[in-house]
Scaffold this motif. Structure first.
Motif, PDB file in Angstrom:
ATOM      1  N   THR A 107      -6.819 -62.137 -21.349  1.00 50.01           N
ATOM      2  CA  THR A 107      -5.964 -63.328 -21.391  1.00 50.01           C
ATOM      3  C   THR A 107      -6.240 -64.220 -22.596  1.00 50.01           C
ATOM      4  N   ARG A 108      -7.506 -64.423 -22.936  1.00 46.78           N
ATOM      5  CA  ARG A 108      -7.845 -65.351 -24.019  1.00 46.78           C
ATOM      6  C   ARG A 108      -8.059 -64.654 -25.364  1.00 46.78           C
ATOM      7  N   PRO A 131      -7.009 -63.652 -28.764  1.00 45.84           N
ATOM      8  CA  PRO A 131      -5.914 -64.112 -29.633  1.00 45.84           C
ATOM      9  C   PRO A 131      -5.001 -62.979 -30.090  1.00 45.84           C
ATOM     10  N   GLU A 132      -5.546 -61.786 -30.271  1.00 46.15           N
ATOM     11  CA  GLU A 132      -4.711 -60.655 -30.668  1.00 46.15           C
ATOM     12  C   GLU A 132      -3.766 -60.269 -29.524  1.00 46.15           C
ATOM     13  N   HIS A 133      -4.299 -60.315 -28.307  1.00 40.82           N
ATOM     14  CA  HIS A 133      -3.481 -59.998 -27.137  1.00 40.82           C
ATOM     15  C   HIS A 133      -2.409 -61.073 -26.933  1.00 40.82           C
ATOM     16  N   GLU A 134      -2.764 -62.322 -27.173  1.00 41.65           N
ATOM     17  CA  GLU A 134      -1.779 -63.404 -27.067  1.00 41.65           C
ATOM     18  C   GLU A 134      -0.636 -63.175 -28.047  1.00 41.65           C
ATOM     19  N   TRP A 135      -0.970 -62.752 -29.256  1.00 46.19           N
ATOM     20  CA  TRP A 135       0.068 -62.460 -30.261  1.00 46.19           C
ATOM     21  C   TRP A 135       0.974 -61.328 -29.768  1.00 46.19           C
ATOM     22  N   MET A 136       0.368 -60.293 -29.215  1.00 46.38           N
ATOM     23  CA  MET A 136       1.146 -59.174 -28.690  1.00 46.38           C
ATOM     24  C   MET A 136       2.069 -59.624 -27.564  1.00 46.38           C
ATOM     25  N   ARG A 137       1.548 -60.463 -26.665  1.00 46.46           N
ATOM     26  CA  ARG A 137       2.376 -60.945 -25.562  1.00 46.46           C
ATOM     27  C   ARG A 137       3.560 -61.760 -26.087  1.00 46.46           C
ATOM     28  N   GLY A 138       3.341 -62.471 -27.184  1.00 52.95           N
ATOM     29  CA  GLY A 138       4.434 -63.216 -27.796  1.00 52.95           C
ATOM     30  C   GLY A 138       5.549 -62.298 -28.263  1.00 52.95           C
ATOM     31  N   LEU A 139       5.187 -61.129 -28.795  1.00 53.64           N
ATOM     32  CA  LEU A 139       6.201 -60.153 -29.201  1.00 53.64           C
ATOM     33  C   LEU A 139       7.013 -59.676 -28.002  1.00 53.64           C
ATOM     34  N   PHE A 140       6.318 -59.390 -26.893  1.00 55.33           N
ATOM     35  CA  PHE A 140       7.028 -58.924 -25.701  1.00 55.33           C
ATOM     36  C   PHE A 140       7.931 -60.017 -25.144  1.00 55.33           C
ATOM     37  N   ALA A 141       7.464 -61.266 -25.177  1.00 60.20           N
ATOM     38  CA  ALA A 141       8.299 -62.370 -24.695  1.00 60.20           C
ATOM     39  C   ALA A 141       9.566 -62.494 -25.546  1.00 60.20           C
ATOM     40  N   TRP A 196      -1.306 -57.385 -17.390  1.00 65.02           N
ATOM     41  CA  TRP A 196      -2.535 -57.096 -18.115  1.00 65.02           C
ATOM     42  C   TRP A 196      -3.744 -57.508 -17.290  1.00 65.02           C
ATOM     43  N   HIS A 197      -4.914 -57.068 -17.736  1.00 66.15           N
ATOM     44  CA  HIS A 197      -6.155 -57.416 -17.049  1.00 66.15           C
ATOM     45  C   HIS A 197      -6.581 -58.822 -17.461  1.00 66.15           C
ATOM     46  N   PRO A 198      -7.156 -59.605 -16.542  1.00 68.51           N
ATOM     47  CA  PRO A 198      -7.555 -60.981 -16.881  1.00 68.51           C
ATOM     48  C   PRO A 198      -8.509 -61.078 -18.069  1.00 68.51           C
ATOM     49  N   PRO A 241      -2.492 -60.967 -14.038  1.00 70.59           N
ATOM     50  CA  PRO A 241      -1.638 -61.834 -14.864  1.00 70.59           C
ATOM     51  C   PRO A 241      -0.401 -61.066 -15.333  1.00 70.59           C
ATOM     52  N   TYR A 242       0.712 -61.767 -15.478  1.00 65.70           N
ATOM     53  CA  TYR A 242       1.937 -61.103 -15.923  1.00 65.70           C
ATOM     54  C   TYR A 242       2.820 -62.077 -16.691  1.00 65.70           C
TER      55      TYR A 242
END
Length: 313
Positions: free
Chosen positions: A287-288, A290-300, A282-284, A167-168
């Motif tokens: 993906t779900r 919630p902490e990682h989702e928040w982090m990905r939002g920062l990168f976006a 990131w590793h699949p 996933p990317y």
């Protein structure tokens, strides 16, 4: 994959912690000090590990201990397993960024760190002051093993090309320029194809799995660059070009950082270099989260800031 629950039920997570310390310190005494345990207690753990693996783990050589060949093979797996276990027990049913003390670990190059990495850390400091980012330089070996390495790390910032099948999240698009010494009289306002063939090169990450798209494109145009220096750092390119006849490559987002050292010029390439698109991988299994989702939002968000030209330089 079939999980042997009977075998797992007989294992003690503390043995994994002890194994990691023993493999790292290669000494019962130092490992015990690291874990704040008595030496007899850790010796007992070592005895259990030897029985379980049917291997000495640590073998005496004169006055010191060395890892057995089997223990050397265990080292990387142990680190990955311990990190995965830590993540499991640090997970929370409800998570508040403002109250979190989580550490996110990200692989990448200095190009990724000084561009998107700095912005992400600033955004996190404003919204989640207890959160910490650990930025770790990758190398060709890590990139080649990305699918496994990202099981125990939160992500890798790297352009499309070397990594696939994971996933990317695309972050921003960048262009390539050339870097030459400020006093290089052979180069005018732009490089020529003849310059590419005649001048010695400073290139970055020249391997099967780690490379720059512009360097590959130069070869595809029929020019085999004479390479004098290979670096695993983009920020260092200017230092190896200044005061020489050499030429290097730099991304436009990184150019202002290189120009700070002085003694170099950034000039256009004599061909339309294919833009590079940097992404967070990131590793699949994350993906779900919630902490990682928040982090990905920062990168976006940080990627949008760079794309809009508002990144600090």
């Amino acid at each position: 994959m079939v999980t042997d629950h009977a075998t797992l039920s007989r294992l003690d997570l503390n043995l994994l912690v002890a194994l990691d310390a023993l493999l790292t310190e290669r000494s019962v005494t130092r490992a015990a000090e690291r874990l704040h345990l008595s030496q007899p207690a850790l010796s007992a753990s070592l005895a259990r590990l030897r029985t379980h693996f049917d291997d000495q783990i640590l073998a005496r050589r004169g006055n010191t201990y060395e890892l057995t060949p089997f223990a050397v093979r265990l080292t990387e797996h142990t680190t990955t397993a311990l990190e995965a276990a830590r993540r499991v027990f640090e997970s929370q049913a409800s998570w508040s960024p403002a109250e979190s003390t989580r550490e996110f670990s990200i692989y990448g190059s200095d190009y990724g760190f000084v561009t998107v990495g700095t912005i992400v850390s600033q955004l996190a400091a404003e919204r989640a002051p207890g959160v910490r980012f650990r930025y770790m330089l990758h190398n060709p070996g890590i990139v080649e093993d990305a699918a496994n390495r990202l099981r125990s790390a939160d992500g890798m910032v790297i352009p499309h090309g070397p990594v696939s099948g994971l996933p990317y999240l695309d972050l921003w698009q960048d262009d390539w320029f050339a870097v030459v010494s400020a006093d290089n009289g052979d180069v005018g306002d732009a490089l020529t194809m003849q310059n590419l063939a005649d001048m010695p090169w400073v290139l970055t990450f020249q391997s099967r799995s780690a490379f720059t798209s512009a360097a590959r494109q130069i070869q595809q145009l029929g020019v085999e660059p004479h390479i004098e220096v290979v670096l695993e750092s983009f920020l260092s390119v200017g230092h190896f070009v200044s005061g020489t006849r050499r030429v290097g490559l730099v991304q436009s987002a990184l150019a202002p950082h290189l120009l700070r050292i002085g003694g170099i010029r950034v000039v256009p390439l004599p061909f339309a270099a294919t833009p590079l698109v940097s992404a967070l991988w990131w590793h699949p299994s994350h993906t779900r989260d919630p902490e990682h989702e928040w982090m990905r939002g920062l990168f976006a968000e940080a990627g949008r800031i760079i794309a809009a030209g508002h990144a600090p330089a």
